[in-house]
Design a protein around this motif. Structure first.
Motif, PDB file in Angstrom:
ATOM      1  N   TYR A  23       0.788  -1.293   0.015  1.00 53.38           N
ATOM      2  CA  TYR A  23       0.056  -0.018  -0.023  1.00 53.38           C
ATOM      3  C   TYR A  23       0.938   1.177   0.028  1.00 53.38           C
ATOM      4  N   MET A  24       1.801   1.282   0.782  1.00 51.53           N
ATOM      5  CA  MET A  24       2.490   2.512   0.996  1.00 51.53           C
ATOM      6  C   MET A  24       3.316   2.666  -0.318  1.00 51.53           C
ATOM      7  N   LEU A  25       3.951   1.603  -0.887  1.00 52.45           N
ATOM      8  CA  LEU A  25       4.843   2.060  -2.009  1.00 52.45           C
ATOM      9  C   LEU A  25       4.012   2.191  -3.241  1.00 52.45           C
ATOM     10  N   LEU A  26       2.802   1.777  -3.184  1.00 50.50           N
ATOM     11  CA  LEU A  26       1.838   2.205  -4.334  1.00 50.50           C
ATOM     12  C   LEU A  26       1.269   3.585  -4.011  1.00 50.50           C
ATOM     13  N   ALA A  27       1.066   3.992  -2.775  1.00 54.53           N
ATOM     14  CA  ALA A  27       0.565   5.373  -2.381  1.00 54.53           C
ATOM     15  C   ALA A  27       1.692   6.561  -2.655  1.00 54.53           C
ATOM     16  N   GLN A  28       2.746   5.976  -2.627  1.00 55.09           N
ATOM     17  CA  GLN A  28       4.094   6.910  -2.959  1.00 55.09           C
ATOM     18  C   GLN A  28       4.247   7.131  -4.401  1.00 55.09           C
ATOM     19  N   LYS A  29       4.110   5.760  -4.952  1.00 56.66           N
ATOM     20  CA  LYS A  29       4.084   5.860  -6.673  1.00 56.66           C
ATOM     21  C   LYS A  29       3.187   6.917  -7.212  1.00 56.66           C
ATOM     22  N   LEU A  30       1.908   6.930  -6.576  1.00 58.35           N
ATOM     23  CA  LEU A  30       0.891   7.538  -7.229  1.00 58.35           C
ATOM     24  C   LEU A  30       1.164   9.171  -6.818  1.00 58.35           C
ATOM     25  N   ALA A  31       1.523   9.357  -5.678  1.00 60.60           N
ATOM     26  CA  ALA A  31       1.941  10.538  -5.109  1.00 60.60           C
ATOM     27  C   ALA A  31       3.135  11.297  -5.889  1.00 60.60           C
ATOM     28  N   LYS A  32       4.010  10.745  -6.482  1.00 58.59           N
ATOM     29  CA  LYS A  32       4.950  11.126  -6.983  1.00 58.59           C
ATOM     30  C   LYS A  32       4.603  11.304  -8.216  1.00 58.59           C
ATOM     31  N   GLN A  33       3.787  10.298  -8.997  1.00 56.99           N
ATOM     32  CA  GLN A  33       3.441  10.751 -10.463  1.00 56.99           C
ATOM     33  C   GLN A  33       2.689  11.906 -10.723  1.00 56.99           C
ATOM     34  N   ASP A  34       1.664  11.999  -9.752  1.00 54.21           N
ATOM     35  CA  ASP A  34       0.791  13.279  -9.804  1.00 54.21           C
ATOM     36  C   ASP A  34      -0.046  13.356  -8.743  1.00 54.21           C
ATOM     37  N   ARG A  35       0.378  14.514  -8.118  1.00 55.10           N
ATOM     38  CA  ARG A  35      -0.352  14.564  -6.685  1.00 55.10           C
ATOM     39  C   ARG A  35      -1.781  14.643  -6.694  1.00 55.10           C
ATOM     40  N   ALA A  36      -2.320  15.509  -7.623  1.00 55.10           N
ATOM     41  CA  ALA A  36      -3.788  15.772  -7.698  1.00 55.10           C
ATOM     42  C   ALA A  36      -4.654  14.338  -7.881  1.00 55.10           C
ATOM     43  N   ALA A  37      -4.004  13.478  -8.905  1.00 57.66           N
ATOM     44  CA  ALA A  37      -4.588  12.401  -9.080  1.00 57.66           C
ATOM     45  C   ALA A  37      -4.480  11.377  -7.822  1.00 57.66           C
ATOM     46  N   ALA A  38      -3.333  11.591  -7.366  1.00 56.74           N
ATOM     47  CA  ALA A  38      -3.427  10.720  -6.157  1.00 56.74           C
ATOM     48  C   ALA A  38      -4.148  11.019  -4.947  1.00 56.74           C
ATOM     49  N   MET A  39      -4.323  12.242  -4.820  1.00 59.00           N
ATOM     50  CA  MET A  39      -5.222  12.826  -3.907  1.00 59.00           C
ATOM     51  C   MET A  39      -6.862  12.156  -3.940  1.00 59.00           C
ATOM     52  N   TYR A  40      -7.046  12.215  -5.378  1.00 58.72           N
ATOM     53  CA  TYR A  40      -8.505  11.508  -5.747  1.00 58.72           C
ATOM     54  C   TYR A  40      -8.415  10.358  -5.432  1.00 58.72           C
ATOM     55  N   ARG A  41      -7.555   9.359  -5.979  1.00 59.53           N
ATOM     56  CA  ARG A  41      -7.436   7.946  -5.793  1.00 59.53           C
ATOM     57  C   ARG A  41      -7.304   7.465  -4.398  1.00 59.53           C
ATOM     58  N   LEU A  42      -6.475   7.964  -3.428  1.00 56.90           N
ATOM     59  CA  LEU A  42      -6.249   7.594  -2.186  1.00 56.90           C
ATOM     60  C   LEU A  42      -6.845   8.141  -1.104  1.00 56.90           C
ATOM     61  N   GLY A  43      -7.581   9.141  -1.345  1.00 60.86           N
ATOM     62  CA  GLY A  43      -8.684  10.184  -0.696  1.00 60.86           C
ATOM     63  C   GLY A  43      -7.692  10.747   0.350  1.00 60.86           C
ATOM     64  N   VAL A  44      -6.670  11.182   0.231  1.00 60.71           N
ATOM     65  CA  VAL A  44      -5.784  11.995   1.226  1.00 60.71           C
ATOM     66  C   VAL A  44      -5.671  13.527   0.959  1.00 60.71           C
ATOM     67  N   GLY A  45      -5.246  14.328   1.809  1.00 67.00           N
ATOM     68  CA  GLY A  45      -5.176  15.535   1.422  1.00 67.00           C
ATOM     69  C   GLY A  45      -3.858  16.044   0.786  1.00 67.00           C
ATOM     70  N   ARG A  46      -3.654  17.215   0.572  1.00 64.34           N
ATOM     71  CA  ARG A  46      -2.602  17.615  -0.006  1.00 64.34           C
ATOM     72  C   ARG A  46      -1.267  17.680   0.856  1.00 64.34           C
ATOM     73  N   GLU A  47      -1.150  17.753   1.997  1.00 64.91           N
ATOM     74  CA  GLU A  47      -0.073  17.743   2.906  1.00 64.91           C
ATOM     75  C   GLU A  47       0.360  16.257   2.899  1.00 64.91           C
ATOM     76  N   LEU A  48      -0.681  15.331   3.116  1.00 63.20           N
ATOM     77  CA  LEU A  48      -0.454  13.757   3.232  1.00 63.20           C
ATOM     78  C   LEU A  48       0.279  13.396   1.820  1.00 63.20           C
ATOM     79  N   ALA A  49      -0.201  13.556   0.754  1.00 62.68           N
ATOM     80  CA  ALA A  49       0.347  13.477  -0.347  1.00 62.68           C
ATOM     81  C   ALA A  49       1.711  13.842  -0.480  1.00 62.68           C
TER      82      ALA A  49
END
Lengths: 115, 202
Positions: A23-49
């Protein structure tokens, strides 16, 4: 089957650790790729992303080896489950889900704005 | 916008390429990208192999109300709103990112992209000019695209209460026209149109 058995608990801890790491590795990959899309997919806020994107591998591994799950359940209200209870086809259910999910995350902000 | 710097111009070209690949029309490119019309047309031809289509952009808000179109529009607009307000993306980036997510989700289920980029863009403009709004469904709580100032007290969305014949045209239960159904993407929407018309009688 002895649920309280030490072996089983060890297995569970390992399974949780595995899921956490994946989960963490995927979350990090998403956050690095595109923060906005990661926020949408993970349901996390900007700071956490941002935090996720900047974590080191050591930090991730350390965090992952805990015996509780790091990700929480996102479908925590009734309508979300009701969507899947109906006999609709999968793509419609997914569409319904995404509409509910996206709007849900906006709700706290809406009430903040009103207050 | 005149971009003097080479880097600035490269960025504009990248943006134009991205938008053309998403299916943006020339009118949209001219409004959003700081490149001359001639360069945009050349870029379009190089990427797509054909000249950009001429003609007017869609102008009716009614299109967004038909069954399947309403589902897809609501999906996209909720994503767009998320990108804008939650992720704080500027307008154009919010459009691009939301549209990517939308097409990705539809394609993951082998579905057909009902809402093209132009329709999506036009919809955002309709919202901005207060012609469309999001109405909360009284059953599921989801927000759905609706005509502005159309305050139905207990509005139920098209997914919680689909029109009786919604999507049936897609199933092709009568075995005589499967080829026709798959080659004509507009069929389900037309069928739903008539189903909605029929519902209004009683």
């Amino acid at each position: 089957m002895d649920i309280d058995g030490g072996v089983n608990n060890g297995d569970i801890s390992k399974e949780i650790g595995d899921i956490n790491l994946a989960y963490m590795l995927l979350a990090q990959k998403l956050a690095k790729q595109d923060r906005a899309a990661a926020m949408y997919r993970l349901g996390v806020g900007r700071e956490l992303a941002d935090l996720l994107a900047n974590m080191s591998l050591t930090q991730i591994v350390k965090l992952a080896t805990s015996n509780f799950l790091l990700c929480s359940f996102r479908l925590d209200d009734h309508p979300m489950f009701a969507v899947f209870g109906e006999g609709k086809d999968t793509s419609l259910q997914q569409a319904h889900m995404s509409i509910l999910m996206a709007a849900r995350q906006l709700q706290p902000r809406d009430t903040d704005a009103l207050a | 916008m005149t971009t003097k710097s080479v880097l600035g111009e490269v960025r504009q070209v990248q943006l134009a390429v991205e938008l053309i690949e998403l299916g943006a029309r020339l009118q949209f490119l001219e409004a959003e990208v700081g490149l001359s019309r001639e360069r945009l047309i050349r870029l379009y031809k190089e990427l797509k192999g054909v000249s950009p289509p001429k003609g007017l952009l869609p102008f009716s808000t009614d299109w967004y109300m038909t069954w399947l179109a309403n589902i897809h529009s609501s999906m996209f607009y909720n994503m767009y709103r998320f990108m804008l307000h939650e992720a704080n993306e500027p307008g154009l980036q919010a459009m691009i990112k939301a549209y990517r997510l939308y097409t990705e989700q539809i394609e993951a289920h082998g579905g057909e992209i009902v809402l093209d980029f132009t329709r999506a863009y036009t919809m955002v403009r309709f919202f901005d000019s207060d012609m469309l709004q999001l109405s909360p469904c009284s059953r599921c709580g989801g927000h759905f695209v609706a005509h502005a100032h159309d305050h139905k007290h207990d509005y139920v969305c098209v997914l919680c209460r689909p029109p009786s014949r919604a999507g049936k045209a897609r199933g092709t239960k009568r075995g005589d026209e499967p080829v026709k159904a798959s080659s004509m993407p507009a069929t389900p929407i037309l069928a739903v149109h008539s189903a909605l018309g029929g519902n209004g009688v009683h």
